[in-house]
Design an enzyme around this catalytic site. Structure first.
Site, short mmCIF file in Angstrom:
data_model
loop_
_atom_site.label_atom_id
_atom_site.label_comp_id
_atom_site.label_asym_id
_atom_site.label_seq_id
_atom_site.Cartn_x
_atom_site.Cartn_y
_atom_site.Cartn_z
N LEU A 163 0.81 -1.22 0.00
CA LEU A 163 0.00 0.00 0.00
C LEU A 163 0.84 1.27 0.00
O LEU A 163 0.37 2.32 -0.37
CB LEU A 163 -0.93 0.01 1.22
CG LEU A 163 -1.91 -1.15 1.32
CD1 LEU A 163 -2.72 -1.04 2.60
CD2 LEU A 163 -2.83 -1.21 0.11
N GLY A 166 8.51 3.70 1.86
CA GLY A 166 9.32 4.90 2.07
C GLY A 166 10.68 4.54 2.62
O GLY A 166 11.07 3.38 2.63
N THR A 167 11.36 5.55 3.08
CA THR A 167 12.75 5.39 3.52
C THR A 167 12.88 4.37 4.64
O THR A 167 13.82 3.59 4.67
CB THR A 167 13.26 6.74 4.04
OG1 THR A 167 12.91 7.75 3.11
CG2 THR A 167 14.76 6.73 4.22
N PHE A 168 11.95 4.38 5.58
CA PHE A 168 12.11 3.57 6.78
C PHE A 168 11.37 2.25 6.75
O PHE A 168 11.49 1.46 7.67
CB PHE A 168 11.66 4.37 8.02
CG PHE A 168 12.50 5.59 8.27
CD1 PHE A 168 13.88 5.53 8.11
CD2 PHE A 168 11.93 6.78 8.66
CE1 PHE A 168 14.67 6.64 8.35
CE2 PHE A 168 12.72 7.90 8.91
CZ PHE A 168 14.09 7.83 8.75
N VAL A 171 4.20 -0.29 4.04
CA VAL A 171 2.88 -0.62 4.57
C VAL A 171 2.25 -1.64 3.63
O VAL A 171 2.19 -1.43 2.42
CB VAL A 171 1.97 0.62 4.68
CG1 VAL A 171 0.60 0.25 5.22
CG2 VAL A 171 2.61 1.67 5.58
N LYS A 186 2.37 -1.90 9.12
CA LYS A 186 3.49 -0.99 8.89
C LYS A 186 4.74 -1.66 9.43
O LYS A 186 4.80 -2.01 10.61
CB LYS A 186 3.22 0.34 9.61
CG LYS A 186 4.32 1.38 9.43
CD LYS A 186 3.82 2.69 10.03
CE LYS A 186 4.89 3.75 10.04
NZ LYS A 186 4.42 5.02 10.58
N ASP A 280 0.44 16.23 11.63
CA ASP A 280 0.66 15.82 10.24
C ASP A 280 -0.64 15.72 9.45
O ASP A 280 -0.83 14.77 8.69
CB ASP A 280 1.41 14.48 10.23
CG ASP A 280 2.22 14.29 8.94
OD1 ASP A 280 2.51 15.30 8.27
OD2 ASP A 280 2.55 13.14 8.62
#
EC number: 2.7.11.1
Length: 486
Positions: A163, A166-168, A171, A186, A280
């Site tokens: 889904l 990213g960098t870390f 998901v 996640k 956020d």
């Protein structure tokens, strides 16, 4: 109750998180883990009669790293805020000074870790819902441990669709084998949260799980670890991102924007009442459930993956949504969420961002200086709401006063809204997603859902039973589950 004392104080250069200049700040490190920075040295620290700090965060359970770039004698404090990795970067004049700060911070962090009573660690508590959490409010949180519950592992799920990534981490849409229920998992790589040979970084349940329950917040069902990953299993809303629907329709009617806005306000009021600032709010973090109600997610992964070459420090955050006080690197409070609400409601009703430029420096300038403009088609009530939410000064902003959400709720744009009905999900959603089942991902980005799932290396779905807790010292307490299966 132990008296809070100043353990160390002095001048540090702090690097801006978004506008990457160095700013001098006078920092106080306190015995309760608070690490607060001022523009000027406070005149008196007696009786805590000092001006509000510009920077205020906690060093509890942080990881410390030394680096000589972009400047000599730099150190980075990294910790996990809810399920998102955050960093703060500082530098001093000499290696000795840096060592003094690192030892002081580590001593405070270790002292806090040792304060957790043993009986608290043993106690299993019921947690129905989780929500984004402020690192500094750990003491206020109820915790849930896996003791008394079956251990959850990666083998308990089928991995269906990617889904987001990213960098870390990533998901993934998963199905729980035992129940057939769908969740978003996640997965964060431990190596980005802990470096080898660094001080042990403990994640306690009080940090990660907060006993909150609200219809418009994504619930956290489980959290567990493998030898190289941290896994958060969260409620899965498959009606799609609001961003997806808005980009299809270009603009929403004011009535539709009012519905979504009211549900977001309801969730923010709930979080703020628990001293949690979400920080956020952006369209990509607003999902719809299968019925068309809002779900605020916590899937933050630093999607941009823009890395500063000098420090390898990742730029997290969508710059278009940043509030002026965040850009100025001042400490920010609840009003930052009302700015975020203003940006998303402007997008919904106007079909574009209030401030935009491809050049980040110019964009930041617009956010800080440019007056807001409105299309002629907007009603006076909508203009008034957006102008109030997008005030540059957080103290003047709608919602920025002591009454917080009540200021926003009583604005004339929301005069037709019954707030009790909002929270009870009694309002009819203006749009019902056309999903055929819980597994239907038609509203997710094809770029992700078309990819096959790879967890590298694939054979490391560790059997955690084979790992004694003392073999994984960095995260000794990291496994728990909500004790009620709905």
């Amino acid at each position: 109750m132990n008296e809070v004392m100043v353990i160390k104080e002095g001048w540090l250069q702090k690097r801006g998180e978004y506008i990457k200049t160095w700013r001098p700040r006078y920092f106080l490190l306190k015995s309760d883990g608070s690490f607060i920075g001022y523009k000027e040295k406070p005149e008196s620290t007696e009786h805590n009669v000092v001006l509000p700090p510009l920077n205020n965060f906690s060093v509890a359970e942080c990881q410390l790293m030394k680096t000589e770039r972009p400047r000599p004698n730099t150190f980075v404090i990294r910790c996990l805020q809810w399920t998102t990795v955050i960093e703060r970067t500082f530098h001093v004049d000499t290696p000795e000074e840096r060592e003094e700060w690192i030892i002081a911070i580590q001593t405070v962090a270790n002292g806090l870790k040792n304060q957790v009573p043993e009986d608290e660690e043993e106690e299993a508590m019921e947690v129905k819902y989780g929500s984004p959490s402020d690192v500094s409010s750990a003491e206020q949180m109820d915790v849930a441990m896996s003791k008394g519950h079956p251990k959850v592992t990666m083998n308990d799920f089928d991995y269906l669709k990617l889904l987001g990534k990213g960098t870390f981490g990533k998901v993934i849409l998963v199905r729980e084998k035992a129940t057939g229920r769908y969740y978003a998992m996640k997965i964060l790589r431990k190596e980005v949260i802990i470096a080898k040979d660094e001080v042990a970084h403990t994640l306690t349940e009080s940090r990660v799980l907060q006993n909150t329950k609200h219809p418009f917040l994504t619930a956290l069902k489980y959290a567990f670890q493998t030898s190289d990953r941290l896994c958060f299993v969260m409620e899965y809303a498959n009606g799609g991102e609001l961003f997806f629907h808005l980009s299809r329709e270009r603009v929403f009617t004011e009535d539709r924007a009012r519905f979504y806005g009211a549900e977001i306000v309801s969730a923010l009021e709930y979080l703020h009442s628990r001293n949690v600032v979400y920080r956020d709010i952006k369209l990509e973090n607003l999902m719809l459930d299968k019925d068309g109600h809002v779900k605020i997610t916590d899937f933050g992964l630093c999607k941009e993956g823009i890395t500063d070459g000098a420090t390898m420090r990742t730029f997290c955050g969508t710059p278009e949504y940043l509030a002026p006080e965040v850009l100025e690197d001042n400490d920010y409070g609840r009003a930052v969420d009302w700015w975020g609400l203003g940006v998303v409601m402007y997008e919904m009703m106007c079909g574009r961002l209030p401030f935009y430029n491809q050049d980040h420096e110019r964009l930041f300038e617009l956010i800080l200086m440019e007056e807001i403009r409105f299309p002629r088609t907007l009603s006076p009530e909508a203009k008034s709401l957006l102008a109030g939410l997008l005030k540059k000064d957080p103290k003047q902003r709608l919602g920025g006063g002591p009454n917080d959400a009540q200021e926003v709720m009583s604005h004339r744009f929301f005069v037709s809204i019954n707030w009790q009905d909002v929270t009870e999900r009694k309002l009819t959603p203006p749009f019902k997603p056309q999903v055929t089942s819980e597994i239907d991902t038609r509203y997710f980005d094809d770029e992700f859902t078309a990819q096959s799932i790879t967890l590298t290396p694939p054979d490391r779905y560790d059997n955690l039973d084979a790992l004694e807790s003392d073999q994984r010292p960095h995260f000794p307490q990291f496994s728990y589950s909500a004790s009620i299966r709905e």
